[in-house]
Design an enzyme around this catalytic site. Structure first.
Site, PDB file in Angstrom:
ATOM      1  N   SER A  15       8.463  -3.182  -2.764  1.00 19.93           N
ATOM      2  CA  SER A  15       8.958  -2.827  -1.132  1.00 19.93           C
ATOM      3  C   SER A  15       8.362  -3.853  -0.452  1.00 19.93           C
ATOM      4  O   SER A  15       7.848  -4.928  -0.573  1.00 19.93           O
ATOM      5  CB  SER A  15       8.135  -1.429  -0.967  1.00 19.93           C
ATOM      6  OG  SER A  15       6.759  -1.769  -0.904  1.00 19.93           O
ATOM      7  N   TYR A 151     -10.419  -6.640   3.940  1.00 17.57           N
ATOM      8  CA  TYR A 151      -9.063  -7.457   3.853  1.00 17.57           C
ATOM      9  C   TYR A 151      -9.251  -8.710   4.433  1.00 17.57           C
ATOM     10  O   TYR A 151      -8.734  -9.728   3.781  1.00 17.57           O
ATOM     11  CB  TYR A 151      -8.309  -6.529   4.932  1.00 17.57           C
ATOM     12  CG  TYR A 151      -6.897  -6.896   4.748  1.00 17.57           C
ATOM     13  CD1 TYR A 151      -6.124  -6.921   3.804  1.00 17.57           C
ATOM     14  CD2 TYR A 151      -6.076  -7.461   5.931  1.00 17.57           C
ATOM     15  CE1 TYR A 151      -4.850  -7.385   3.476  1.00 17.57           C
ATOM     16  CE2 TYR A 151      -4.750  -7.989   5.910  1.00 17.57           C
ATOM     17  CZ  TYR A 151      -4.164  -7.738   4.769  1.00 17.57           C
ATOM     18  OH  TYR A 151      -2.777  -8.188   4.778  1.00 17.57           O
TER      19      TYR A 151
END
Length: 271
Positions: A15, A151
């Site tokens: 995706s 992150y």
């Protein structure tokens, strides 16, 4: 360069940016290898591509499966010309409320596993004397963004690895590209981890209104075609932040010059 007949291997290809890159390279005549955890979703992407495809499902944290996939990929269509380290997961939580396991998981998926996959492929590319390695980092890999400490750590680390690797490979014929997307309309926020490790399950408005994945993919492939080493794909304030922290090409050239002048050989001779 022309991508006609080349083979591009993309992780995180089920995706988002990964699937869009597969579509873009397929439209330019490349053969596509798709990897991710969900074989069904990979097959659905493959069915939309008007080119020859190979699906290699595996979890990037499973190093044995990754190495088996590498052997299969390098044996298909004469080898891998382009590798995209795209698999990853984000975070939405203040550092003070974030379990250490979340840091370990995100760094393992977004950094360590991407390094492991690249290391497994390096002998193939250096042995051939050609290839392109793409590392999908983020604007958050250039700028510390609140609510994303794990992150940011992983994505900053990925850029550090890629930049050092680029210098080492500068005389080998293998190119290294760092991609720094801003907000792209994918499920990255919906799939992000909360501080306790649970999946967030909802998106951000800024992500939903971000760059279309197809547009981001076209910009990335155009820039790779021009052999740009650091590629910022962002708009507005995010683009401005990325450009402020952009690494100058002169610095890349300086590091490459050090390697060409025998820096690595001198260092190894001193050991």
């Amino acid at each position: 360069m022309s991508f006609e007949g080349k083979t591009a291997w993309i992780t995180g290809a089920s995706s988002g940016i990964g699937a869009a890159l597969a579509q873009e390279w397929a439209s330019r005549g490349a053969n596509i290898i798709l990897s991710g955890r969900d074989e069904g979703r990979l097959s659905a992407v493959a069915d939309r591509l008007e080119t020859e495809t190979l699906t290699l499902p595996f979890d990037v944290r499973d190093e044995e499966s990754m190495r088996e996939a590498t052997d299969t990929a390098t044996g298909w269509k004469g080898g891998v010309d382009i590798f995209v380290a795209n698999a990853g997961i984000s975070q939405r939580s203040p550092a003070v409320d974030t379990d250490m396991q979340v840091y370990r998981d995100i760094i393992d998926i977004d950094l360590t596993s991407q390094i492991a996959a690249s290391q497994a492929l390096l002998p193939h590319m250096t042995g051939r004397g050609s290839g392109k390695l793409l590392f999908i980092s983020s604007i958050a890999g250039k700028v510390g963004v609140p609510m994303r400490t794990a992150y940011c750590a992983a994505k900053h680390g990925l850029i550090g690895y890629a930049d050092a690797l680029r210098g080492e490979l500068s005389q080998s014929g293998v190119d290294v590209h760092v991609i720094c997307p801003g907000s792209v309309a994918t499920d990255v926020s919906r799939n992000a981890l909360n501080g306790d490790g649970s999946v967030r399950g909802r998106s951000d408005k800024v992500i939903d209104n971000g760059i279309a994945p197809e547009d981001a993919a076209r910009r990335i492939v155009d820039a790779v075609e021009l052999n740009q080493r650091e590629i910022i794909v962002a708009e507005g304030m995010e683009e401005a932040m990325g450009e402020m922290r952009r690494t100058p090409d002169q610095l890349f050239d300086q590091v490459s010059g050090m390697v060409a002048a025998g820096y690595m050989e001198k260092m190894q001779a001193e050991d």
